[in-house]
Design a protein around this motif. Structure first.
Motif, mmCIF file in Angstrom:
data_model
loop_
_atom_site.group_PDB
_atom_site.id
_atom_site.type_symbol
_atom_site.label_atom_id
_atom_site.label_comp_id
_atom_site.label_asym_id
_atom_site.label_seq_id
_atom_site.Cartn_x
_atom_site.Cartn_y
_atom_site.Cartn_z
ATOM 1 N N PHE A 1 -17.913 -28.987 57.219
ATOM 2 C CA PHE A 1 -17.473 -30.324 56.795
ATOM 3 C C PHE A 1 -16.899 -30.278 55.375
ATOM 4 N N LEU A 2 -17.621 -29.620 54.484
ATOM 5 C CA LEU A 2 -17.160 -29.575 53.092
ATOM 6 C C LEU A 2 -15.844 -28.807 52.951
ATOM 7 N N LEU A 3 -15.781 -27.666 53.601
ATOM 8 C CA LEU A 3 -14.577 -26.841 53.445
ATOM 9 C C LEU A 3 -13.363 -27.500 54.087
ATOM 10 N N ARG A 4 -13.578 -28.157 55.225
ATOM 11 C CA ARG A 4 -12.445 -28.746 55.946
ATOM 12 C C ARG A 4 -12.111 -30.134 55.409
ATOM 13 N N LEU B 1 -16.548 -18.724 57.390
ATOM 14 C CA LEU B 1 -17.852 -18.818 58.058
ATOM 15 C C LEU B 1 -18.059 -17.710 59.088
ATOM 16 N N ASP B 2 -17.040 -16.880 59.237
ATOM 17 C CA ASP B 2 -17.139 -15.747 60.151
ATOM 18 C C ASP B 2 -17.445 -16.213 61.580
ATOM 19 N N CYS B 3 -16.630 -17.141 62.043
ATOM 20 C CA CYS B 3 -16.801 -17.615 63.419
ATOM 21 C C CYS B 3 -15.427 -18.001 63.971
ATOM 22 N N ARG B 4 -15.399 -18.441 65.208
ATOM 23 C CA ARG B 4 -14.130 -18.826 65.821
ATOM 24 C C ARG B 4 -13.719 -20.222 65.347
ATOM 25 N N GLU B 5 -12.420 -20.480 65.491
ATOM 26 C CA GLU B 5 -11.930 -21.815 65.130
ATOM 27 C C GLU B 5 -12.572 -22.889 66.004
ATOM 28 N N SER B 6 -12.757 -22.561 67.270
ATOM 29 C CA SER B 6 -13.357 -23.546 68.176
ATOM 30 C C SER B 6 -14.791 -23.863 67.721
ATOM 31 N N HIS C 1 -18.598 -27.509 64.964
ATOM 32 C CA HIS C 1 -19.436 -27.867 63.805
ATOM 33 C C HIS C 1 -18.951 -29.175 63.181
ATOM 34 N N LEU C 2 -17.620 -29.307 63.086
ATOM 35 C CA LEU C 2 -17.057 -30.514 62.468
ATOM 36 C C LEU C 2 -17.379 -31.752 63.300
ATOM 37 N N PHE C 3 -17.212 -31.602 64.596
ATOM 38 C CA PHE C 3 -17.492 -32.721 65.502
ATOM 39 C C PHE C 3 -18.946 -33.178 65.327
ATOM 40 N N ASN C 4 -19.851 -32.228 65.362
ATOM 41 C CA ASN C 4 -21.279 -32.572 65.233
ATOM 42 C C ASN C 4 -21.598 -33.141 63.850
ATOM 43 N N ALA C 5 -20.973 -32.581 62.841
ATOM 44 C CA ALA C 5 -21.237 -33.045 61.472
ATOM 45 C C ALA C 5 -20.765 -34.482 61.290
ATOM 46 N N ARG C 6 -19.555 -34.769 61.758
ATOM 47 C CA ARG C 6 -19.017 -36.135 61.627
ATOM 48 C C ARG C 6 -19.882 -37.134 62.380
ATOM 49 N N LYS C 7 -20.243 -36.728 63.570
ATOM 50 C CA LYS C 7 -21.017 -37.629 64.419
ATOM 51 C C LYS C 7 -22.357 -37.968 63.756
ATOM 52 N N LEU C 8 -23.009 -36.935 63.260
ATOM 53 C CA LEU C 8 -24.323 -37.141 62.646
ATOM 54 C C LEU C 8 -24.205 -37.911 61.324
ATOM 55 N N LEU C 9 -23.192 -37.573 60.547
ATOM 56 C CA LEU C 9 -23.007 -38.272 59.264
ATOM 57 C C LEU C 9 -22.704 -39.747 59.492
ATOM 58 N N LYS C 10 -21.854 -40.022 60.472
ATOM 59 C CA LYS C 10 -21.501 -41.417 60.759
ATOM 60 C C LYS C 10 -22.742 -42.194 61.206
#
Lengths: 220, 201
Positions: free
Chosen positions: A158-161, A175-180, A185-194
């Motif tokens: 979330f912070l980096l993007r 983060l040494d992972c795939r773009e997907s 991670h972004l989807f889950n982060a936004r959802k939880l933050l909202k």
């Protein structure tokens, strides 16, 4: 008689690292050039300190992490591959250190309840105090509290993007992972933050949406 | 104040909360977010749909980053010095091979042995030259003014020695261009000092 029998008459002028690219700097650092390291520190202290402060929510801890980041860059300079993006490599070191720091801190950290209470109190003062300053403090404090609900990877993504504005591909490399996976991670982060923002600070979100001044201040 | 009609924020932001197969961001979102940063009306409209956008501009501490960078340089220099001392201490007090990587230790030893061998050879050669110079043979000085002590004046304690003179290097193959070499001639022996600030010994 003590005599000087050899000395370099004209020392080589130091390269003008201030004009060099990040990649050239890191290549020079890889060759052991300390002046290049100094220039790199001058160039990257601000973005790294801002990033790690946002991750950790504490300036002193952020300073510690950034110091160790530069030290690691120097210690592992031989590993730098010129095909890599310099920023990605350095951010990756800093992010991993920050995540380690977060994990060790979480194991000893107390509840965030006092922070939350402080933020609620601050919201009440908003109408009377320096709104702009308070608003900024609030946003940072609220993020610190809510992001504690995220996993380290979610928070980093979330912070980096969203805050640093890096591309999904860059975030994936850091983060040494795939773009997907980053998108996940972004989807889950936004959802939880909202969800937590609306649950814990409904008045804040509503006020933000209705007050024409608040948007101005956040972006200042 | 209404959001700019050209931007449909709901259409742009709603997919951020839908788990699709690709999870790709809608086209035009990046440009819209640049606009978001500059347009208060659009910020309000967008934040109503996605409140997490309020974190898009998280404030950073107002710091003197030049000063911070200087602190970083000092801290990193301190950490490096500390690490060097620690590895030497480990090596000196039975640290075995654990304190420093083997390749680095060997490389460091290699430099020392090379220098020691060069020093010994130079002493033998220059010892003979010293006799020649002392008896009026060809002095070592060559290109006047082309050589100088770098880094300041000769310490007062050395005033009984001759001030550095411009002489031709007798140790050409040292391979350390930034080194300074001093020579102290005796009757039977010459001592050569090699000063190199970058030598990690």
């Amino acid at each position: 008689m003590l005599r000087l029998v050899h000395s370099n008459p004209t020392p080589r002028p130091a390269p003008r690292w201030s004009e060099a690219s990040d990649r050239d700097l890191l290549l020079a650092v890889r060759g052991g050039d300390e002046a290049a390291l100094s220039e790199l520190i001058g160039r990257k202290t601000k973005p790294l300190l801002q990033l790690t402060q946002r991750i950790l929510g504490d300036l002193e801890e952020a300073r510690d992490v950034v110091q160790v980041t530069f030290f690691r860059v120097w210690e592992h300079r031989a590993k730098f591959d010129e095909r890599w993006s310099p920023n990605t490599w350095i951010y990756r070191i800093a992010s991993n250190l920050a995540i380690d720091h977060l994990r060790s801190r979480r194991s000893r950290e107390k509840s965030t309840e006092p922070v939350r209470q402080h933020m609620r109190q601050a919201a009440d003062w908003r109408s009377q105090k320096d709104i702009s300053r308070l608003q900024q403090t609030e946003v940072a404090g609220i993020f610190k509290e809510l992001s504690d609900e995220l996993t380290e990877k979610q928070r980093m993504a979330f912070l980096l993007r969203e805050v640093e504005g890096l591309s999904s591909q860059e975030v994936a490399e850091i983060l040494d992972c795939r773009e997907s996976t980053v998108r996940n991670h972004l989807f889950n982060a936004r959802k939880l933050l909202k969800k937590t923002l609306l649950a814990r600070y409904p008045e804040y979100a509503a006020r933000y949406a209705s007050d024409p001044n608040l948007g101005e201040e956040v972006s200042a | 104040m209404n959001a700019c009609p050209s931007l449909n924020w709901r259409e742009l932001l709603a997919p951020r909360f839908e788990r699709s197969s690709s999870n790709a961001e809608p086209e035009g979102l990046a440009e819209a977010l640049v606009h978001f940063d500059a347009c208060p009306a659009c910020r309000r409209e967008a934040c109503r749909i996605d409140p997490t956008l309020i974190f898009r501009r998280l404030p950073a501490a107002a710091l003197d980053f030049d000063l911070e960078a200087e602190r970083m340089r000092l801290a990193v220099a301190g950490m490096r010095a500390s690490e060097r001392v620690e590895t030497r201490r480990a090596a000196a007090f039975g640290g075995g091979l654990g304190g420093r990587p083997l390749a680095r230790r060997l490389r460091s030893h290699g430099v020392r042995w090379t220098l020691a061998a060069g020093l010994a050879a130079a002493s033998l050669v220059l010892g003979g030259r010293g006799d020649l110079a002392g008896s009026g043979g060809r002095p070592l000085s060559g290109r006047a003014g082309s050589l100088a002590v770098t880094g300041g004046a000769v310490p007062a304690r050395l005033d009984r020695f001759q001030a550095p003179v411009a002489v031709e290097s007798a140790v050409e193959d040292l391979g350390r261009p930034e080194a300074r070499i001093y020579q102290l001639d005796g009757e039977r022996l010459s001592v050569v000092m090699i000063v190199d600030e970058k030598l990690d010994v």
